[in-house]
Design a protein around this motif. Structure first.
Motif, PDB file in Angstrom:
ATOM      1  N   SER A  35      41.712  43.439  34.328  1.00 17.35           N
ATOM      2  CA  SER A  35      41.449  42.988  36.517  1.00 17.35           C
ATOM      3  C   SER A  35      41.871  43.843  37.007  1.00 17.35           C
ATOM      4  O   SER A  35      41.764  44.039  38.419  1.00 17.35           O
ATOM      5  N   TRP A  36      43.295  44.082  36.872  1.00 21.44           N
ATOM      6  CA  TRP A  36      44.729  44.149  37.248  1.00 21.44           C
ATOM      7  C   TRP A  36      44.149  46.007  37.624  1.00 21.44           C
ATOM      8  O   TRP A  36      44.965  46.522  39.089  1.00 21.44           O
ATOM      9  N   LEU A  37      43.645  46.652  36.479  1.00 22.50           N
ATOM     10  CA  LEU A  37      43.081  47.914  37.170  1.00 22.50           C
ATOM     11  C   LEU A  37      42.372  48.474  38.346  1.00 22.50           C
ATOM     12  O   LEU A  37      41.832  49.222  38.895  1.00 22.50           O
ATOM     13  N   HIS A  38      41.115  47.495  37.843  1.00 27.14           N
ATOM     14  CA  HIS A  38      40.470  47.447  38.700  1.00 27.14           C
ATOM     15  C   HIS A  38      40.684  47.078  40.131  1.00 27.14           C
ATOM     16  O   HIS A  38      40.030  47.896  40.960  1.00 27.14           O
ATOM     17  N   ARG A  39      41.216  46.399  40.033  1.00 32.35           N
ATOM     18  CA  ARG A  39      41.810  46.194  42.151  1.00 32.35           C
ATOM     19  C   ARG A  39      42.414  47.049  42.554  1.00 32.35           C
ATOM     20  O   ARG A  39      41.955  47.521  43.468  1.00 32.35           O
ATOM     21  N   ILE A  40      43.497  47.532  41.634  1.00 38.37           N
ATOM     22  CA  ILE A  40      43.550  48.620  41.955  1.00 38.37           C
ATOM     23  C   ILE A  40      42.923  50.038  42.004  1.00 38.37           C
ATOM     24  O   ILE A  40      43.160  50.345  43.549  1.00 38.37           O
ATOM     25  N   ALA A  41      41.845  50.257  41.395  1.00 39.79           N
ATOM     26  CA  ALA A  41      40.765  51.197  41.334  1.00 39.79           C
ATOM     27  C   ALA A  41      40.308  51.101  42.711  1.00 39.79           C
ATOM     28  O   ALA A  41      39.993  51.563  43.864  1.00 39.79           O
ATOM     29  N   VAL A  42      39.470  50.029  43.233  1.00 44.26           N
ATOM     30  CA  VAL A  42      39.078  49.289  44.274  1.00 44.26           C
ATOM     31  C   VAL A  42      40.493  49.873  45.752  1.00 44.26           C
ATOM     32  O   VAL A  42      39.551  50.374  47.144  1.00 44.26           O
TER      33      VAL A  42
ATOM     34  N   ARG B 140      27.690  46.431  47.996  1.00 45.79           N
ATOM     35  CA  ARG B 140      27.730  47.645  47.515  1.00 45.79           C
ATOM     36  C   ARG B 140      29.350  47.752  45.903  1.00 45.79           C
ATOM     37  O   ARG B 140      28.453  47.766  44.417  1.00 45.79           O
ATOM     38  N   GLN B 141      30.520  47.081  46.756  1.00 47.06           N
ATOM     39  CA  GLN B 141      31.259  46.670  45.310  1.00 47.06           C
ATOM     40  C   GLN B 141      30.984  45.628  43.969  1.00 47.06           C
ATOM     41  O   GLN B 141      30.642  46.039  43.185  1.00 47.06           O
ATOM     42  N   VAL B 142      30.384  44.764  44.352  1.00 49.59           N
ATOM     43  CA  VAL B 142      30.356  43.534  43.652  1.00 49.59           C
ATOM     44  C   VAL B 142      28.642  44.272  42.957  1.00 49.59           C
ATOM     45  O   VAL B 142      28.780  43.741  41.621  1.00 49.59           O
ATOM     46  N   VAL B 143      27.718  45.074  42.897  1.00 53.87           N
ATOM     47  CA  VAL B 143      26.798  45.971  42.475  1.00 53.87           C
ATOM     48  C   VAL B 143      27.137  46.826  41.800  1.00 53.87           C
ATOM     49  O   VAL B 143      26.896  46.548  41.228  1.00 53.87           O
ATOM     50  N   VAL B 144      27.749  47.652  41.515  1.00 54.11           N
ATOM     51  CA  VAL B 144      28.558  48.423  41.085  1.00 54.11           C
ATOM     52  C   VAL B 144      29.027  47.610  39.778  1.00 54.11           C
ATOM     53  O   VAL B 144      28.796  48.118  38.821  1.00 54.11           O
TER      54      VAL B 144
ATOM     55  N   GLU C 218      35.914  38.493  36.836  1.00 51.78           N
ATOM     56  CA  GLU C 218      36.340  39.447  36.461  1.00 51.78           C
ATOM     57  C   GLU C 218      36.534  40.318  37.986  1.00 51.78           C
ATOM     58  O   GLU C 218      37.575  40.588  38.737  1.00 51.78           O
ATOM     59  N   ILE C 219      35.575  40.358  38.768  1.00 47.62           N
ATOM     60  CA  ILE C 219      34.742  40.226  40.194  1.00 47.62           C
ATOM     61  C   ILE C 219      36.122  39.841  41.056  1.00 47.62           C
ATOM     62  O   ILE C 219      36.464  39.814  41.511  1.00 47.62           O
ATOM     63  N   SER C 220      35.801  38.629  40.703  1.00 47.97           N
ATOM     64  CA  SER C 220      36.382  37.009  41.671  1.00 47.97           C
ATOM     65  C   SER C 220      37.995  37.598  41.540  1.00 47.97           C
ATOM     66  O   SER C 220      38.748  38.247  42.847  1.00 47.97           O
ATOM     67  N   GLN C 221      38.527  37.745  40.894  1.00 47.45           N
ATOM     68  CA  GLN C 221      40.417  38.354  39.901  1.00 47.45           C
ATOM     69  C   GLN C 221      40.760  39.621  40.915  1.00 47.45           C
ATOM     70  O   GLN C 221      41.223  40.344  41.287  1.00 47.45           O
ATOM     71  N   THR C 222      39.292  41.205  40.612  1.00 48.84           N
ATOM     72  CA  THR C 222      39.652  41.993  41.014  1.00 48.84           C
ATOM     73  C   THR C 222      39.535  42.466  42.325  1.00 48.84           C
ATOM     74  O   THR C 222      40.347  43.073  43.384  1.00 48.84           O
ATOM     75  N   LEU C 223      38.628  41.916  42.982  1.00 51.74           N
ATOM     76  CA  LEU C 223      38.576  42.356  44.745  1.00 51.74           C
ATOM     77  C   LEU C 223      39.718  40.725  45.234  1.00 51.74           C
ATOM     78  O   LEU C 223      39.635  41.067  46.610  1.00 51.74           O
ATOM     79  N   ASP C 224      40.206  39.239  44.314  1.00 49.12           N
ATOM     80  CA  ASP C 224      40.618  38.424  45.135  1.00 49.12           C
ATOM     81  C   ASP C 224      39.877  37.581  46.364  1.00 49.12           C
ATOM     82  O   ASP C 224      40.526  37.283  47.427  1.00 49.12           O
ATOM     83  N   VAL C 225      38.927  37.613  45.873  1.00 47.13           N
ATOM     84  CA  VAL C 225      37.941  36.982  46.545  1.00 47.13           C
ATOM     85  C   VAL C 225      37.875  35.554  45.808  1.00 47.13           C
ATOM     86  O   VAL C 225      37.978  35.213  44.774  1.00 47.13           O
ATOM     87  N   PRO C 226      37.184  34.402  46.366  1.00 46.40           N
ATOM     88  CA  PRO C 226      36.368  32.817  45.215  1.00 46.40           C
ATOM     89  C   PRO C 226      35.374  33.482  44.846  1.00 46.40           C
ATOM     90  O   PRO C 226      34.443  34.722  45.235  1.00 46.40           O
TER      91      PRO C 226
ATOM     92  N   SER D 146      27.459  34.926  46.757  1.00 50.21           N
ATOM     93  CA  SER D 146      27.161  35.319  47.642  1.00 50.21           C
ATOM     94  C   SER D 146      26.985  36.860  47.855  1.00 50.21           C
ATOM     95  O   SER D 146      25.452  36.649  48.110  1.00 50.21           O
ATOM     96  N   ARG D 147      27.533  37.771  47.644  1.00 55.53           N
ATOM     97  CA  ARG D 147      27.643  38.353  47.945  1.00 55.53           C
ATOM     98  C   ARG D 147      26.825  39.459  46.878  1.00 55.53           C
ATOM     99  O   ARG D 147      25.685  39.980  47.382  1.00 55.53           O
TER     100      ARG D 147
END
Length: 192
Positions: free
Chosen positions: A73-80, A142-146, A157-165, A171-172
């Motif tokens: 998740s940390w790596l994904h967040r950095i990549a995003v 698009r981020q969430v779909v990918v 994992e997506i929530s943690q990566t994007l730092d959103v609820p 919803s996205r």
């Protein structure tokens, strides 16, 4: 040598001055991080650069890894974040990152799928339509779909990566899939 260690253990080893431990992290995650970058940016050269920059940033910030989330998740967040930075820089240069190399309006999105000779034309047409539809989504959708559909990440994992609820992620994705469905229903695909 490092195959039996968890990602978190490898981070600890890398912080403890074992550079080969971070190399193992890169080896484990480079394909997924590249795929994420490619899905967000749409151009192979930009995706390679963004993925490389993400790993460099991760290495430089190893000591800041708190262990609150998984290393993935940390790596994904950095990549995003790296992809978002790349897009911001491109906007200042007035480039369109989702356009094909020839500058046409066809959108690129994911690596080419395997085609069987009998279905190659039909699959290519469908892939082009899906690429265009996904490429036309706003960046946050698009981020969430990918991440969900192509990276097969969990909602958490997506929530943690994007730092959103978690509710925002769901919803996205719901909104993105609804928009994709509408776009794809309006686009006829001839079936042989």
């Amino acid at each position: 040598m490092y195959k039996h260690f968890t990602d978190e253990q490898l981070v600890e080893m890398a912080i403890g001055a074992d550079p080969n431990a971070f190399g193992e992290i890169v080896k484990r995650w480079e394909r997924k991080i590249f795929a994420l970058c490619f899905g967000m940016l749409g151009r192979e050269d930009e995706a390679h650069d963004a993925a490389q920059e993400a790993f460099i940033a991760a290495y430089r910030n190893l000591k800041n890894f708190r262990g609150d989330a998984k290393v993935s998740s940390w790596l994904h967040r950095i990549a995003v974040n790296q992809c978002l930075t790349t897009k911001r820089k491109a906007r200042t240069r007035n480039e369109e990152f989702l356009d094909d190399e020839d500058g046409s309006e066809d959108r690129v999105f994911v690596a080419a799928a395997k085609y069987s000779p009998a279905n190659e034309t039909e699959k290519a047409e469908r892939l082009t339509i899906v690429r265009a539809a996904v490429g036309a989504l706003p960046g946050d959708l698009r981020q969430v779909v990918v991440m969900k559909e192509f990276e097969e990440m969990t909602f958490q994992e997506i929530s943690q990566t994007l730092d959103v609820p978690l509710s925002t992620v769901k919803s996205r994705l719901y909104t993105a899939l609804k928009q994709l469905k509408m776009k794809l229903e309006r686009t006829p695909v001839e079936v042989s």
